[in-house]
Design a protein around this motif. Structure first.
Motif, PDB file in Angstrom:
ATOM      1  N   GLY A 198       6.444   8.508   3.239  1.00  0.00           N
ATOM      2  CA  GLY A 198       6.815   9.510   4.213  1.00  0.00           C
ATOM      3  C   GLY A 198       5.893   9.586   5.411  1.00  0.00           C
ATOM      4  O   GLY A 198       6.182  10.314   6.368  1.00  0.00           O
ATOM      5  N   ARG A 199       4.792   8.826   5.381  1.00  0.00           N
ATOM      6  CA  ARG A 199       3.829   8.892   6.472  1.00  0.00           C
ATOM      7  C   ARG A 199       3.681   7.593   7.240  1.00  0.00           C
ATOM      8  O   ARG A 199       2.864   7.485   8.156  1.00  0.00           O
ATOM      9  CB  ARG A 199       2.464   9.328   5.915  1.00  0.00           C
ATOM     10  CG  ARG A 199       2.398  10.827   5.772  1.00  0.00           C
ATOM     11  CD  ARG A 199       1.569  11.315   4.615  1.00  0.00           C
ATOM     12  NE  ARG A 199       1.734  12.789   4.532  1.00  0.00           N
ATOM     13  CZ  ARG A 199       2.767  13.376   3.958  1.00  0.00           C
ATOM     14  NH1 ARG A 199       3.747  12.653   3.423  1.00  0.00           N
ATOM     15  NH2 ARG A 199       2.861  14.692   3.934  1.00  0.00           N
ATOM     16  N   LEU A 200       4.469   6.597   6.893  1.00  0.00           N
ATOM     17  CA  LEU A 200       4.456   5.335   7.637  1.00  0.00           C
ATOM     18  C   LEU A 200       5.872   4.761   7.620  1.00  0.00           C
ATOM     19  O   LEU A 200       6.343   4.266   6.588  1.00  0.00           O
ATOM     20  CB  LEU A 200       3.460   4.343   7.022  1.00  0.00           C
ATOM     21  CG  LEU A 200       3.332   3.002   7.737  1.00  0.00           C
ATOM     22  CD1 LEU A 200       2.744   3.200   9.137  1.00  0.00           C
ATOM     23  CD2 LEU A 200       2.464   2.041   6.935  1.00  0.00           C
ATOM     24  N   THR A 201       6.533   4.818   8.767  1.00  0.00           N
ATOM     25  CA  THR A 201       7.929   4.362   8.820  1.00  0.00           C
ATOM     26  C   THR A 201       8.058   2.860   8.622  1.00  0.00           C
ATOM     27  O   THR A 201       9.126   2.378   8.238  1.00  0.00           O
ATOM     28  CB  THR A 201       8.554   4.748  10.178  1.00  0.00           C
ATOM     29  OG1 THR A 201       7.758   4.183  11.239  1.00  0.00           O
ATOM     30  CG2 THR A 201       8.610   6.258  10.333  1.00  0.00           C
ATOM     31  N   THR A 202       6.990   2.111   8.893  1.00  0.00           N
ATOM     32  CA  THR A 202       7.060   0.656   8.734  1.00  0.00           C
ATOM     33  C   THR A 202       6.668   0.207   7.330  1.00  0.00           C
ATOM     34  O   THR A 202       6.531  -0.985   7.073  1.00  0.00           O
ATOM     35  CB  THR A 202       6.129  -0.042   9.744  1.00  0.00           C
ATOM     36  OG1 THR A 202       4.781   0.414   9.552  1.00  0.00           O
ATOM     37  CG2 THR A 202       6.576   0.242  11.171  1.00  0.00           C
ATOM     38  N   LEU A 203       6.469   1.180   6.430  1.00  0.00           N
ATOM     39  CA  LEU A 203       6.120   0.851   5.044  1.00  0.00           C
ATOM     40  C   LEU A 203       7.381   0.670   4.215  1.00  0.00           C
ATOM     41  O   LEU A 203       8.191   1.577   4.081  1.00  0.00           O
ATOM     42  CB  LEU A 203       5.248   1.959   4.449  1.00  0.00           C
ATOM     43  CG  LEU A 203       4.940   1.831   2.951  1.00  0.00           C
ATOM     44  CD1 LEU A 203       4.176   0.546   2.648  1.00  0.00           C
ATOM     45  CD2 LEU A 203       4.160   3.055   2.463  1.00  0.00           C
ATOM     46  N   ASP A 204       7.530  -0.513   3.663  1.00  0.00           N
ATOM     47  CA  ASP A 204       8.631  -0.809   2.745  1.00  0.00           C
ATOM     48  C   ASP A 204       8.019  -0.915   1.350  1.00  0.00           C
ATOM     49  O   ASP A 204       7.431  -1.938   0.997  1.00  0.00           O
ATOM     50  CB  ASP A 204       9.315  -2.118   3.142  1.00  0.00           C
ATOM     51  CG  ASP A 204      10.455  -2.491   2.205  1.00  0.00           C
ATOM     52  OD1 ASP A 204      10.877  -1.621   1.408  1.00  0.00           O
ATOM     53  OD2 ASP A 204      10.907  -3.656   2.240  1.00  0.00           O
ATOM     54  N   ILE A 205       8.131   0.144   0.582  1.00  0.00           N
ATOM     55  CA  ILE A 205       7.459   0.199  -0.719  1.00  0.00           C
ATOM     56  C   ILE A 205       8.471   0.407  -1.829  1.00  0.00           C
ATOM     57  O   ILE A 205       9.444   1.145  -1.668  1.00  0.00           O
ATOM     58  CB  ILE A 205       6.385   1.313  -0.730  1.00  0.00           C
ATOM     59  CG1 ILE A 205       5.516   1.230  -1.988  1.00  0.00           C
ATOM     60  CG2 ILE A 205       7.016   2.693  -0.575  1.00  0.00           C
ATOM     61  CD1 ILE A 205       4.272   2.103  -1.918  1.00  0.00           C
ATOM     62  N   SER A 206       8.257  -0.263  -2.933  1.00  0.00           N
ATOM     63  CA  SER A 206       9.132  -0.107  -4.092  1.00  0.00           C
ATOM     64  C   SER A 206       8.276  -0.004  -5.349  1.00  0.00           C
ATOM     65  O   SER A 206       7.209  -0.599  -5.439  1.00  0.00           O
ATOM     66  CB  SER A 206      10.103  -1.290  -4.219  1.00  0.00           C
ATOM     67  OG  SER A 206       9.396  -2.504  -4.421  1.00  0.00           O
ATOM     68  N   VAL A 207       8.766   0.783  -6.296  1.00  0.00           N
ATOM     69  CA  VAL A 207       8.071   0.970  -7.567  1.00  0.00           C
ATOM     70  C   VAL A 207       9.018   0.585  -8.689  1.00  0.00           C
ATOM     71  O   VAL A 207      10.179   1.001  -8.711  1.00  0.00           O
ATOM     72  CB  VAL A 207       7.594   2.419  -7.743  1.00  0.00           C
ATOM     73  CG1 VAL A 207       6.921   2.594  -9.112  1.00  0.00           C
ATOM     74  CG2 VAL A 207       6.623   2.803  -6.634  1.00  0.00           C
ATOM     75  N   HIS A 208       8.497  -0.203  -9.625  1.00  0.00           N
ATOM     76  CA  HIS A 208       9.290  -0.652 -10.768  1.00  0.00           C
ATOM     77  C   HIS A 208       8.549  -0.250 -12.038  1.00  0.00           C
ATOM     78  O   HIS A 208       7.338  -0.465 -12.156  1.00  0.00           O
ATOM     79  CB  HIS A 208       9.487  -2.163 -10.722  1.00  0.00           C
ATOM     80  CG  HIS A 208      10.160  -2.635  -9.466  1.00  0.00           C
ATOM     81  ND1 HIS A 208      11.494  -2.965  -9.410  1.00  0.00           N
ATOM     82  CD2 HIS A 208       9.680  -2.803  -8.214  1.00  0.00           C
ATOM     83  CE1 HIS A 208      11.808  -3.330  -8.181  1.00  0.00           C
ATOM     84  NE2 HIS A 208      10.713  -3.240  -7.437  1.00  0.00           N
ATOM     85  N   LEU A 209       9.265   0.320 -12.986  1.00  0.00           N
ATOM     86  CA  LEU A 209       8.674   0.826 -14.217  1.00  0.00           C
ATOM     87  C   LEU A 209       9.003  -0.113 -15.372  1.00  0.00           C
ATOM     88  O   LEU A 209      10.174  -0.336 -15.691  1.00  0.00           O
ATOM     89  CB  LEU A 209       9.195   2.236 -14.503  1.00  0.00           C
ATOM     90  CG  LEU A 209       8.987   3.255 -13.363  1.00  0.00           C
ATOM     91  CD1 LEU A 209       9.547   4.609 -13.758  1.00  0.00           C
ATOM     92  CD2 LEU A 209       7.515   3.352 -12.988  1.00  0.00           C
ATOM     93  N   SER A 210       7.962  -0.640 -15.975  1.00  0.00           N
ATOM     94  CA  SER A 210       8.120  -1.660 -17.009  1.00  0.00           C
ATOM     95  C   SER A 210       8.075  -1.061 -18.404  1.00  0.00           C
ATOM     96  O   SER A 210       7.428  -0.041 -18.644  1.00  0.00           O
ATOM     97  CB  SER A 210       7.010  -2.708 -16.861  1.00  0.00           C
ATOM     98  OG  SER A 210       7.075  -3.659 -17.900  1.00  0.00           O
ATOM     99  N   ALA A 211       8.739  -1.722 -19.323  1.00  0.00           N
ATOM    100  CA  ALA A 211       8.768  -1.292 -20.723  1.00  0.00           C
ATOM    101  C   ALA A 211       7.898  -2.181 -21.597  1.00  0.00           C
ATOM    102  O   ALA A 211       8.120  -2.300 -22.796  1.00  0.00           O
ATOM    103  CB  ALA A 211      10.203  -1.291 -21.244  1.00  0.00           C
ATOM    104  N   SER A 212       6.904  -2.827 -21.008  1.00  0.00           N
ATOM    105  CA  SER A 212       5.988  -3.672 -21.769  1.00  0.00           C
ATOM    106  C   SER A 212       4.550  -3.315 -21.425  1.00  0.00           C
ATOM    107  O   SER A 212       4.268  -2.801 -20.333  1.00  0.00           O
ATOM    108  CB  SER A 212       6.243  -5.156 -21.472  1.00  0.00           C
ATOM    109  OG  SER A 212       6.032  -5.429 -20.101  1.00  0.00           O
ATOM    110  N   VAL A 213       3.644  -3.589 -22.338  1.00  0.00           N
ATOM    111  CA  VAL A 213       2.231  -3.269 -22.155  1.00  0.00           C
ATOM    112  C   VAL A 213       1.531  -4.444 -21.487  1.00  0.00           C
ATOM    113  O   VAL A 213       1.451  -5.531 -22.068  1.00  0.00           O
ATOM    114  CB  VAL A 213       1.564  -2.957 -23.500  1.00  0.00           C
ATOM    115  CG1 VAL A 213       0.063  -2.714 -23.311  1.00  0.00           C
ATOM    116  CG2 VAL A 213       2.216  -1.748 -24.145  1.00  0.00           C
ATOM    117  N   PRO A 214       1.019  -4.275 -20.285  1.00  0.00           N
ATOM    118  CA  PRO A 214       0.320  -5.385 -19.613  1.00  0.00           C
ATOM    119  C   PRO A 214      -1.127  -5.484 -20.092  1.00  0.00           C
ATOM    120  O   PRO A 214      -1.785  -4.469 -20.319  1.00  0.00           O
ATOM    121  CB  PRO A 214       0.384  -4.980 -18.141  1.00  0.00           C
ATOM    122  CG  PRO A 214       0.370  -3.489 -18.172  1.00  0.00           C
ATOM    123  CD  PRO A 214       1.107  -3.076 -19.432  1.00  0.00           C
ATOM    124  N   THR A 215      -1.603  -6.694 -20.254  1.00  0.00           N
ATOM    125  CA  THR A 215      -3.007  -6.908 -20.610  1.00  0.00           C
ATOM    126  C   THR A 215      -3.825  -7.388 -19.418  1.00  0.00           C
ATOM    127  O   THR A 215      -5.044  -7.460 -19.504  1.00  0.00           O
ATOM    128  CB  THR A 215      -3.117  -7.955 -21.735  1.00  0.00           C
ATOM    129  OG1 THR A 215      -2.528  -9.193 -21.292  1.00  0.00           O
ATOM    130  CG2 THR A 215      -2.390  -7.475 -22.987  1.00  0.00           C
TER     131      THR A 215
END
Length: 316
Positions: A198-215
């Motif tokens: 909401g504070r940078l119009t040129t920011l293209d951000i995406s969030v993905h939620l995983s169902a696995s435990v990363p090491t």
């Protein structure tokens, strides 16, 4: 052709193939026998014969190289590939990780992250990349892959994993990892992504939620890939962009996001400079990622602090 004829042909072929050796051996044996069994050979002749033998052997070496140019080229190519493989990955000591990440943030318009909850991402990477993009008025693409805070089973498994390395983390400050903490840290990363969007119009951000435990944690910029972990007994890795391994992980990270749940960051839910508890609840409702009913206002306040005021885990 008779068997005797075939043997004769094979013998002639062998002599022609090894003519340099035959000449050298013949001269050496002839001079040697004459020198041993008689005084008919002078020292000058003997020395000259030695030169002939050495010359024949040298000629043979040259001929052998001419016979096998492809083999030599293949060997050289194999050596080059081995050297390239040795330099494909560079190890990073604990105190070198922060500097490598700082260098990776310079002059980049993209950042891919895959890890547990994204603490360092919230504390340093996201705010500094946004500040640089705002200053340069440039486009910034960020793709974030973290564990799903709504999946209590995965959060519990990740908390157990983090506790395995308590006391010997790369930062030296492990803290106490519980299921509740994992969920709050992950929710905080989602909140931070929305707040900066909401504070940078040129920011293209995406969030993905995983169902696995990363090491492992993966931070990928336009210049390199950095792979880190909490256990200080293991090395951290840096891969330059020009290496094939960099491209392999671009694909790997993409496939990981494809199998995760994508969160629609662009929403109409307003967020103040310091989001309120009600704004935060409303945001997660709009994201179809409601906060647990057991979370009190104090819990949500903790998420807000973690989102916008996270402590740099590499700061000494």
């Amino acid at each position: 052709m008779t068997a005797r004829g075939r043997r004769l042909e094979q013998s002639v072929a062998w002599i022609l193939k090894n003519i340099d050796v035959v000449i050298a051996a013949s001269v050496a044996l002839t001079i040697g026998f004459l020198d041993i069994f008689g005084d008919v050979i002078s020292s000058d002749v003997s020395s000259g014969a030695t030169l002939v033998v050495l010359g024949a052997l040298a000629l043979g070496s040259i001929v052998e190289r001419l016979r096998q140019p492809a083999a030599i080229q293949d060997a050289m190519a194999g050596t080059r590939r081995a050297l390239e493989d040795l330099t494909m990955v560079r190890s990073l000591a604990g105190n070198e990780v922060a500097e490598a990440l700082r260098t990776a943030r310079q002059h980049t318009n993209l950042w891919y992250f895959k890890g547990g909850t994204g603490t360092y991402l919230r504390a340093v990477t996201l705010p500094q990349c946004v500040a640089t993009a705002r200053e340069q008025r440039s486009q910034l693409t960020m793709k974030i892959d973290i564990i799903n805070p709504a999946d209590e089973r995965i959060c519990q498994a990740y908390a157990r994993f983090r506790q395995m390395f308590a006391g010997r983390t790369i930062t030296g400050h492990a803290g106490h990892w519980t299921t509740d903490r994992v969920r709050k840290e992950s929710y905080a990363t989602v909140l931070a992504a929305c707040w900066y969007q909401g504070r940078l119009t040129t920011l293209d951000i995406s969030v993905h939620l995983s169902a696995s435990v990363p090491t492992l944690r993966f931070d990928l910029s336009e210049s390199c890939l950095i792979v880190t972990q909490d256990d200080t007994s293991r090395v951290n890795l840096l891969v330059e962009r020009r290496q094939p391994l960099y491209d392999y992980y671009v694909t790997e990270l993409h496939q990981s996001r494809e199998q995760a749940v994508a969160i629609p960051i662009r929403t109409d839910a307003p967020l103040s400079e310091e989001p309120t508890v009600d704004e935060t609840r409303g945001l997660f409702e709009a994201l179809d990622l409601p906060l647990p009913r057991t979370f009190t206002d104090s819990d949500i306040g903790e998420i807000i602090v973690k989102a916008l005021h996270a402590e740099d885990p590499y700061r000494r």
